[in-house]
Design a protein around this motif. Structure first.
Motif, PDB file in Angstrom:
ATOM      1  N   GLU A 538      -6.195  -5.646  65.380  1.00  0.00           N
ATOM      2  CA  GLU A 538      -7.392  -5.019  65.958  1.00  0.00           C
ATOM      3  C   GLU A 538      -8.154  -4.219  64.902  1.00  0.00           C
ATOM      4  O   GLU A 538      -9.378  -4.215  64.895  1.00  0.00           O
ATOM      5  CB  GLU A 538      -7.005  -4.085  67.112  1.00  0.00           C
ATOM      6  N   ASP A 539      -7.406  -3.532  64.017  1.00  0.00           N
ATOM      7  CA  ASP A 539      -8.067  -2.770  62.952  1.00  0.00           C
ATOM      8  C   ASP A 539      -8.926  -3.700  62.104  1.00  0.00           C
ATOM      9  O   ASP A 539     -10.073  -3.400  61.789  1.00  0.00           O
ATOM     10  CB  ASP A 539      -7.026  -2.090  62.044  1.00  0.00           C
ATOM     11  N   ARG A 540      -8.348  -4.831  61.734  1.00  0.00           N
ATOM     12  CA  ARG A 540      -9.060  -5.767  60.850  1.00  0.00           C
ATOM     13  C   ARG A 540     -10.285  -6.358  61.546  1.00  0.00           C
ATOM     14  O   ARG A 540     -11.295  -6.631  60.914  1.00  0.00           O
ATOM     15  CB  ARG A 540      -8.124  -6.891  60.397  1.00  0.00           C
ATOM     16  N   LEU A 545     -12.429  -3.563  56.409  1.00  0.00           N
ATOM     17  CA  LEU A 545     -11.348  -3.011  55.585  1.00  0.00           C
ATOM     18  C   LEU A 545     -11.134  -3.823  54.317  1.00  0.00           C
ATOM     19  O   LEU A 545     -10.084  -3.746  53.679  1.00  0.00           O
ATOM     20  CB  LEU A 545     -10.056  -2.955  56.417  1.00  0.00           C
ATOM     21  N   SER A 546     -12.157  -4.606  53.930  1.00  0.00           N
ATOM     22  CA  SER A 546     -12.033  -5.421  52.718  1.00  0.00           C
ATOM     23  C   SER A 546     -11.854  -4.505  51.507  1.00  0.00           C
ATOM     24  O   SER A 546     -12.433  -3.419  51.455  1.00  0.00           O
ATOM     25  CB  SER A 546     -13.273  -6.297  52.554  1.00  0.00           C
ATOM     26  N   PRO A 547     -11.026  -4.931  50.523  1.00  0.00           N
ATOM     27  CA  PRO A 547     -10.745  -4.063  49.371  1.00  0.00           C
ATOM     28  C   PRO A 547     -11.999  -3.794  48.537  1.00  0.00           C
ATOM     29  O   PRO A 547     -12.714  -4.729  48.176  1.00  0.00           O
ATOM     30  CB  PRO A 547      -9.713  -4.862  48.559  1.00  0.00           C
ATOM     31  N   LYS A 548     -12.230  -2.514  48.279  1.00  0.00           N
ATOM     32  CA  LYS A 548     -13.414  -2.121  47.506  1.00  0.00           C
ATOM     33  C   LYS A 548     -13.010  -1.091  46.471  1.00  0.00           C
ATOM     34  O   LYS A 548     -11.924  -0.518  46.527  1.00  0.00           O
ATOM     35  CB  LYS A 548     -14.465  -1.500  48.432  1.00  0.00           C
ATOM     36  N   VAL A 549     -13.934  -0.857  45.546  1.00  0.00           N
ATOM     37  CA  VAL A 549     -13.682   0.172  44.541  1.00  0.00           C
ATOM     38  C   VAL A 549     -15.011   0.809  44.135  1.00  0.00           C
ATOM     39  O   VAL A 549     -16.044   0.137  44.113  1.00  0.00           O
ATOM     40  CB  VAL A 549     -12.922  -0.417  43.324  1.00  0.00           C
ATOM     41  N   ALA A 550     -14.985   2.115  43.857  1.00  0.00           N
ATOM     42  CA  ALA A 550     -16.188   2.815  43.392  1.00  0.00           C
ATOM     43  C   ALA A 550     -16.109   3.008  41.888  1.00  0.00           C
ATOM     44  O   ALA A 550     -15.018   3.251  41.353  1.00  0.00           O
ATOM     45  CB  ALA A 550     -16.308   4.155  44.097  1.00  0.00           C
ATOM     46  N   ARG A 581      -9.165   3.806  39.263  1.00  0.00           N
ATOM     47  CA  ARG A 581      -9.291   2.502  39.914  1.00  0.00           C
ATOM     48  C   ARG A 581      -8.102   2.177  40.817  1.00  0.00           C
ATOM     49  O   ARG A 581      -8.246   1.530  41.845  1.00  0.00           O
ATOM     50  CB  ARG A 581      -9.377   1.421  38.810  1.00  0.00           C
ATOM     51  N   GLU A 582      -6.932   2.660  40.399  1.00  0.00           N
ATOM     52  CA  GLU A 582      -5.701   2.387  41.161  1.00  0.00           C
ATOM     53  C   GLU A 582      -5.744   3.007  42.557  1.00  0.00           C
ATOM     54  O   GLU A 582      -5.407   2.361  43.543  1.00  0.00           O
ATOM     55  CB  GLU A 582      -4.492   2.992  40.438  1.00  0.00           C
ATOM     56  N   SER A 583      -6.156   4.279  42.621  1.00  0.00           N
ATOM     57  CA  SER A 583      -6.058   4.967  43.912  1.00  0.00           C
ATOM     58  C   SER A 583      -7.341   4.872  44.745  1.00  0.00           C
ATOM     59  O   SER A 583      -7.300   5.071  45.952  1.00  0.00           O
ATOM     60  CB  SER A 583      -5.642   6.427  43.715  1.00  0.00           C
ATOM     61  N   CYS A 584      -8.494   4.556  44.109  1.00  0.00           N
ATOM     62  CA  CYS A 584      -9.761   4.489  44.855  1.00  0.00           C
ATOM     63  C   CYS A 584      -9.703   3.354  45.880  1.00  0.00           C
ATOM     64  O   CYS A 584      -9.228   2.255  45.598  1.00  0.00           O
ATOM     65  CB  CYS A 584     -10.918   4.252  43.887  1.00  0.00           C
ATOM     66  N   THR A 585     -10.200   3.646  47.095  1.00  0.00           N
ATOM     67  CA  THR A 585     -10.258   2.601  48.118  1.00  0.00           C
ATOM     68  C   THR A 585     -11.697   2.125  48.336  1.00  0.00           C
ATOM     69  O   THR A 585     -11.950   1.297  49.207  1.00  0.00           O
ATOM     70  CB  THR A 585      -9.732   3.117  49.479  1.00  0.00           C
ATOM     71  N   GLY A 586     -12.635   2.715  47.592  1.00  0.00           N
ATOM     72  CA  GLY A 586     -14.040   2.339  47.759  1.00  0.00           C
ATOM     73  C   GLY A 586     -14.625   2.808  49.078  1.00  0.00           C
ATOM     74  O   GLY A 586     -15.520   2.167  49.633  1.00  0.00           O
ATOM     75  N   CYS A 587     -14.152   3.952  49.575  1.00  0.00           N
ATOM     76  CA  CYS A 587     -14.640   4.445  50.874  1.00  0.00           C
ATOM     77  C   CYS A 587     -16.121   4.815  50.806  1.00  0.00           C
ATOM     78  O   CYS A 587     -16.814   4.812  51.813  1.00  0.00           O
ATOM     79  CB  CYS A 587     -13.808   5.634  51.347  1.00  0.00           C
ATOM     80  N   GLY A 588     -16.600   5.181  49.600  1.00  0.00           N
ATOM     81  CA  GLY A 588     -18.034   5.376  49.387  1.00  0.00           C
ATOM     82  C   GLY A 588     -18.562   6.765  49.686  1.00  0.00           C
ATOM     83  O   GLY A 588     -19.762   7.012  49.562  1.00  0.00           O
ATOM     84  N   LYS A 600     -21.434   3.357  42.246  1.00  0.00           N
ATOM     85  CA  LYS A 600     -21.627   2.083  42.968  1.00  0.00           C
ATOM     86  C   LYS A 600     -20.291   1.631  43.560  1.00  0.00           C
ATOM     87  O   LYS A 600     -19.257   1.705  42.894  1.00  0.00           O
ATOM     88  CB  LYS A 600     -22.115   0.995  42.001  1.00  0.00           C
ATOM     89  N   VAL A 601     -20.343   1.186  44.799  1.00  0.00           N
ATOM     90  CA  VAL A 601     -19.142   0.635  45.441  1.00  0.00           C
ATOM     91  C   VAL A 601     -19.266  -0.884  45.447  1.00  0.00           C
ATOM     92  O   VAL A 601     -20.315  -1.416  45.803  1.00  0.00           O
ATOM     93  CB  VAL A 601     -18.998   1.142  46.897  1.00  0.00           C
ATOM     94  N   SER A 602     -18.222  -1.565  44.979  1.00  0.00           N
ATOM     95  CA  SER A 602     -18.282  -3.029  44.976  1.00  0.00           C
ATOM     96  C   SER A 602     -16.973  -3.601  45.505  1.00  0.00           C
ATOM     97  O   SER A 602     -15.952  -2.910  45.561  1.00  0.00           O
ATOM     98  CB  SER A 602     -18.549  -3.538  43.562  1.00  0.00           C
ATOM     99  N   LYS A 603     -17.021  -4.868  45.890  1.00  0.00           N
ATOM    100  CA  LYS A 603     -15.808  -5.550  46.365  1.00  0.00           C
ATOM    101  C   LYS A 603     -14.841  -5.696  45.202  1.00  0.00           C
ATOM    102  O   LYS A 603     -15.256  -5.908  44.066  1.00  0.00           O
ATOM    103  CB  LYS A 603     -16.161  -6.946  46.899  1.00  0.00           C
ATOM    104  N   ARG A 604     -13.567  -5.601  45.504  1.00  0.00           N
ATOM    105  CA  ARG A 604     -12.565  -5.822  44.461  1.00  0.00           C
ATOM    106  C   ARG A 604     -12.383  -7.301  44.225  1.00  0.00           C
ATOM    107  O   ARG A 604     -12.414  -8.074  45.165  1.00  0.00           O
ATOM    108  CB  ARG A 604     -11.233  -5.216  44.886  1.00  0.00           C
TER     109      ARG A 604
END
Lengths: 604, 195
Positions: A538-540, A545-550, A581-588, A600-604
């Protein structure tokens, strides 16, 4: 077969071996792993569930006991305050199947808001109490607790502490013994606690306690261990102790003291204690927090040295005992060892909301609001009180955010002040005891803004299901509570409820402005899963929740540090500002805060 | 009665100190020791410091130790080595991962990560330092850092060649099957870091 187990795993094992049928709990450190173990390792043999709070857990376990099976409710120390209501009356009614209540106390407050000593509950409620000192005893005494509960027709309190719960020791495993359910018989005089019936139960209580005390004076878990050099059973130093304090005392006094080793501490074994006192020159009481054993000794005319030397708060450890006892008994107790000291100081490492934590965005928006009072609650989101956000004014106990926020908002209004109140509570905490608080605020025409921080899981205790997640402890799908519909049912106007994405600062800001402008109660629900959660299907389906990084464009960055003012542990402001980069989740959240468009936030 | 040995593993939430302690305890049990292991749960997952204590000997009483009691301290992070040095026994050993994880006040720029930590540690105690993170990356998985440090600890304890203990079995039994080979390699690499 022997296995290395924590005290909590050992309690679960003991309950399993004892033929436990029903277990319920609300998660709370240091007790959580008892039910987690029952719900995973032993799920094929017995039933276990997460209850919305400890009172419900104990009442559910009580019902199972009355229905004739062995049942257990587990909680941290403050949870027993919530469950105290049924406890005091079950002490009168007694049980059918064995009923065990586990209280996991937290001396030293590793992860709690207070340090209460729940041994006092045993004497206040008149409930038999066992105190294991290590994992083996945790297992053995859990089994014993069920037997004693049935033998004396009483609930039994199994009192654990953080070090017993979370330390591992070797445990000898046994087989599970299935128990035939006890036939259900209606018994109004026993189980309907009207004044007329309760007066009879109350009158009978001293007799039961006297039989329990006789057992306590002559049982395998209360023993006298003479010192190695005792002559004719008489020694110089006597140490009276229970729980983990016994382990510390053995470490420090070794074989040079005699011990009154107490596993069953309520009813207090007075005769055994008197016998012990006669075999030694001086009785020293080694116990954590309150002078429970000491008061029992003194009340019975047994002289002892206790809290006048042993600290009355915080955890004990062997070093503390050496520090206080070496000056008194230098020939027996070694001094504390020499320690290395460094002039170089380590910087503190306080816990912080994780990188990508959905609470951060909302609290950042909240921290910008002026002239408000924020009442907080118990959970990860209490970390919103820490710098740099410093966005919470109060945290007292589960559910207090909403009810104390209501009281404060009425007080401000009645005395002509225009301070608005925002009450922040997590999803699990809302189910625990926020619902009645919100009912109070709405029904009594309160004006505080209730924010339900719904991260789709019970976060702080390590990800347990709750009535909002749609799954049970045993992993079955179930109907989740619809929070907005629940708020409407409590009387909240549908137009005053707004659900926002907490990682979207503009949405949070607007929702807060709208709610704060109203002269009536509002609810804001911030809905986004915990960054550490194992996402459900359900979360997905519900969230991106696609992997992102800032990343920071160093040419645009002016090193103003605004992004680091969000308190994100992935952002490092040194000579340059960088994102890990390791700990960032790209939450923005940082990208929305940056005034220069450098992130900038982009897809991993 | 044989003397009880005290090991302290310190690091930052998420570094895998608890798994390393589990494997260590598993090995010690194979040798027939009484073992107690103590850890503090709670808020550690949220960036706080983490410590695990392992005590072993013929009979262990207290699950926890005090300052000046640790025979060996393994620090998964440099500043944590500094924080816990008071727990080292006089003449004790330290195994230190040359790795920095800045805490929140440092990240925010209100405090500075202490300089010259390694020199300071070396001036106080018998310290073995290496970059476990880089070694783990060399094996293709940065997360194997904890088992490399475990290998170094086992060597420092003088237990690497104990005939009663099959360390590689202890490693395999405590990690997911797909990571077993990686972690066995990491353990061996850790052994090589200590003379």
């Amino acid at each position: 077969m022997k296995q290395l187990m924590t005290g909590n795993e050992a309690v679960a094992r003991g309950a399993y071996e004892a033929g436990l049928v029903f277990a319920s709990a609300y998660p709370g450190t240091p007790s959580t792993e008892i039910l987690e173990t029952l719900g995973t390792v032993y799920r094929d043999s017995l039933y276990s569930e997460w209850a919305p709070n400890e009172k419900v857990a104990l009442e559910a376990a009580l019902g199972a006991s009355i229905a004739g099976v062995r049942a257990m409710a587990c909680m941290k120390h403050v949870g027993l305050n919530v469950a105290a209501d049924p406890l005091f009356t079950v002490a009168y009614t007694g049980v059918t199947g064995g009923l065990v209540v586990v209280s996991a106390d937290d001396p030293g407050m590793h992860s709690s808001q207070n340090e209460q000593d729940n041994r006092n509950y045993a004497s206040a409620a008149r409930v038999m109490m066992l105190e294991p000192s290590d994992s083996q005893e945790a297992k053995d005494m859990t089994k014993l607790a069920f037997e004693l509960s049935e033998r004396f027709d009483t609930p039994v309190l199994l009192r654990m502490t953080t070090r017993v719960c979370h330390s591992k020791g070797m445990v000898e495993l046994g087989e599970r013994v299935e128990k035939e359910p006890i036939e259900y018989r209606k018994n109004i005089a026993k189980y309907v606690s009207t004044p007329a019936n309760a007066k009879v139960s109350r009158k009978n209580l001293p007799d039961r306690l006297a039989r329990e005390e006789a057992y306590a004076n002559d049982c395998a878990v209360n023993t006298i261990e003479p010192a190695a050099d005792a002559k004719d059973g008489k020694g110089r130093i006597g140490v009276a102790c229970s729980g983990v304090s016994y382990e510390y005392a053995k470490e420090v006094f070794g074989e040079k003291a005699s011990y009154l080793k107490l596993g069953l501490t309520y009813p207090f074994p007075v005769a055994l204690a008197k016998k012990f006192a006669e075999t030694v020159e001086t009785v020293y009481v080694v116990e954590e927090v309150d002078p429970y054993i000491e008061n029992n000794l003194k009340a019975n005319g047994i002289a002892c040295v206790g809290k006048d030397v042993v600290p009355a708060f915080d955890e004990l450890n062997p070093d503390i005992l050496r520090t206080v006892f070496h000056p008194i008994l230098p020939d027996v107790v070694k001094d504390v060892p020499e320690t290395l000291r460094s002039d170089l100081q380590a910087v503190v490492r306080p816990p912080a909301m994780c990188a990508g934590c959905p609470h951060r965005g909302f609290y950042y928006a909240l921290s910008k609001k002026k002239g408000i009072m924020v009442t907080g609650d118990i959970g990860c989101y209490t970390l919103g009180a820490a710098p740099p956000l410093s966005a919470i004014d109060t945290t007292i106990c589960m559910g207090a955010s909403v009810s104390s926020g209501h009281g404060a908002s009425v007080a401000f209004k009645r005395t002509g002040r225009d301070t608005k109140v925002v009450s922040c509570i997590g999803d699990s905490t809302f189910f625990h005891s926020g619902v009645t608080s919100l009912m109070d605020a709405i029904y009594n025409k309160g004006t505080n803004v209730t924010v339900i921080l719904d991260n789709r899981i019970t976060g702080m205790t390590g990800h347990q299901e709750n009535p909002g997640t749609g799954y049970t402890l045993m992993g079955e799908e179930t109907t989740e509570v619809d929070i907005p519909a629940l708020c409407v049912a409590l009387g909240m106007k549908p137009e005053n409820i707004r659900t926002v994405n907490p990682l979207n600062l503009k949405e949070c800001d607007e929702a807060l402005d709208e709610a704060l402008a109203r002269d009536e109660a509002s609810v804001i629900i911030t809905k986004w899963p915990c960054a550490l959660k194992k996402f459900s299907r359900e979360d997905r389906e519900t969230f991106d929740l696609s992997p992102k990084v800032a990343e920071i464009d160093q040419d645009r960055c002016r090193r103003c540090g605004l992004c680091s003012k969000t308190g994100c542990p992935a952002i490092y402001k040194s000579l340059k500002v960088t994102i890990n980069r390791e700990s960032c989740t790209g939450c923005g959240v940082c990208a929305q805060v940056c005034p220069f468009g450098a992130i900038k936030v982009s897809k991993r | 009665m044989s003397e009880v040995k005290n090991i302290l593993l310190v690091g930052v939430g998420g570094q895998g100190t608890i798994l390393a302690s589990k494997i260590l305890s598993n090995g010690l049990i194979q040798a027939g020791y009484d073992v107690k292991m103590s850890e503090i749960h709670g808020m550690s997952q949220r960036g706080g410091n983490v410590s695990t204590q392992v005590r072993y000997g013929e009979k262990v009483w207290s699950p926890i130790i005090g300052e000046g009691d640790a025979d060996v301290i393994v620090a998964f992070e440099k500043m944590e080595a500094l924080r816990w040095i008071g727990y080292l026994k006089k003449g004790g050993k330290m195994v230190v991962n040359d790795h920095e994880i800045p805490s929140v006040p440092i990240l925010m720029g209100v405090a500075k990560y202490p300089l010259r930590i390694l020199d300071e540690l070396a001036s106080k105690a018998d310290v073995a330092v290496f970059k476990a993170g880089e070694l783990a990356e060399g094996l293709g998985n940065a997360k194997a850092m904890n088992v490399i440090l475990l290998g170094a600890l086992v060597k420092a304890l003088g237990l690497a060649d104990d005939p009663r203990i099959d360390w590689e079995k202890a490693v395999r039994e405590n990690v997911k099957p797909q990571f077993a080979e990686l972690n066995v390699k990491a353990f061996r690499l850790g052994l090589d870091q200590i003379r």
